[in-house]
Design a protein around this motif. Sequence first.
Motif, mmCIF file in Angstrom:
data_model
loop_
_atom_site.group_PDB
_atom_site.id
_atom_site.type_symbol
_atom_site.label_atom_id
_atom_site.label_comp_id
_atom_site.label_asym_id
_atom_site.label_seq_id
_atom_site.Cartn_x
_atom_site.Cartn_y
_atom_site.Cartn_z
ATOM 1 N N ASP A 191 -3.837 9.190 7.257
ATOM 2 C CA ASP A 191 -2.675 9.116 6.658
ATOM 3 C C ASP A 191 -2.918 8.296 5.286
ATOM 4 N N LEU A 192 -3.808 7.595 5.319
ATOM 5 C CA LEU A 192 -4.079 6.613 4.042
ATOM 6 C C LEU A 192 -4.981 7.317 3.111
ATOM 7 N N VAL B 193 -4.039 7.091 11.559
ATOM 8 C CA VAL B 193 -3.769 5.840 10.636
ATOM 9 C C VAL B 193 -4.675 5.924 9.317
ATOM 10 N N LEU B 194 -5.907 6.058 9.574
ATOM 11 C CA LEU B 194 -6.775 5.970 8.224
ATOM 12 C C LEU B 194 -6.636 7.522 7.603
ATOM 13 N N VAL C 133 -6.333 -2.966 6.181
ATOM 14 C CA VAL C 133 -5.452 -2.041 6.953
ATOM 15 C C VAL C 133 -5.151 -3.070 8.280
ATOM 16 N N HIS D 273 -2.249 -2.619 3.770
ATOM 17 C CA HIS D 273 -1.449 -1.615 4.299
ATOM 18 C C HIS D 273 -1.046 -2.194 5.682
ATOM 19 N N THR E 59 -9.777 -4.453 0.799
ATOM 20 C CA THR E 59 -8.444 -3.769 1.036
ATOM 21 C C THR E 59 -8.310 -3.833 2.700
ATOM 22 N N ILE F 97 -8.472 7.592 3.817
ATOM 23 C CA ILE F 97 -9.544 6.675 4.283
ATOM 24 C C ILE F 97 -10.576 7.330 4.983
ATOM 25 N N VAL G 34 0.858 -1.380 9.193
ATOM 26 C CA VAL G 34 1.212 -0.082 9.974
ATOM 27 C C VAL G 34 1.378 -0.414 11.483
#
Length: 324
Positions: free
Chosen positions: A99-100, A96-97, A60, A84, A58, A102, A86
């Motif tokens: 919000d996901l 960012v992480l 980002v 993803h 995956t 992660i 962004v």
Amino acid sequence: MTDPTTADDDALHTPVMLARCLELLAPALERPGAVMVDGTLGLGGHAEAFLRRFPELTLVGIDRDPEALRLAGERLRPFAGRTHLVHAVSDALPTVLADLGIAAVAGILYDLGVSSMQLDRVDRGFSYARDAALDMRMDTTSPLTAARIIAEYDEGSLRRIFFEYGEEKLAPRYARKIVEARAVAPIETSAQLVDLLQAATPAALKNAGHPAKRVFQALRVEVNAELDVLARTIPDALDALEVGGRIVVLAYQSLEDRIVKREFAARSTSTAPRGLPVELPEHAPEIRLLVRGAELASDAEKARNPRATPVRLRAAERLRKAAA
Ligand SMILES: C[S@@+](CC[C@H](N)C(=O)[O-])C[C@H]1O[C@@H](n2cnc3c(N)ncnc32)[C@H](O)[C@@H]1O
């Protein structure tokens, strides 16, 4: 140095040191469920290669340039279920992480600087070789342009940025000439600024590279706060790595490379006070360096792709969790 006009056009769009980036990050990305961050997605060249090579990965992808994200989004559409993308500056990684959802990632890549698309698009104003409005924003939604700096910064501030970010010896002279010229008429285009700098350069120094090169570099660094952002980005990135996670950074200017070098050196060194008989776990190095010093592109790659000429690659692996 290779003449960019004679270089293979495809090579100009080939991701820099791609095979080496894949090799260095592979041991971390082969794990099931691996998540990787490409913190400078650009046109998605590196990202596409990683997604192809690691079918379970995956990714980002972060970029501060909305146009880069749009183009990378098209390119990476076949992998939409595993990506993803962004719009953010790299120093927003923790948010960012979060919000996901992660908590930690297996791999991180930064391929710093501007993309070939940003350089090729005359209207973005990055090139001193082509006339355009003085813009130089990587993020076209942010307010500070190069034209505003030239119009509004006082002489001392212009001198400081040309000196610190461009390592320009003629910084005082150029700053003074800009302030004098803008009192007569606004300086709004790259051609106006280049003409002014050329006229201000003493004849004896006219052969020491293009007079605008270092000033344009300095303006770009200031417009995008590149060094301050990077100084926040690298510590956050190292903190985001899981144990065994790996990071690769490609830097194209010595000022950027120095920031990466210092943070990697600090984290790869024991913090145990001298003379302590046993090293406590919280004093042990957090990371280990994967390459000695900075690695350069091969001569063959530099010949094919002049963008690879100044690159400095550094890489590290996380050894232990950060102290809580
Ligand atoms: C050299 S290009 C990356 C090219 C990419 N690796 C590829 O293969 O297509 C750098 C990209 O990172 C973006 N960028 C540079 N610094 C950034 C930062 N601090 N935060 C977010 N994006 C950044 C630029 O807008 C540009 O699109």
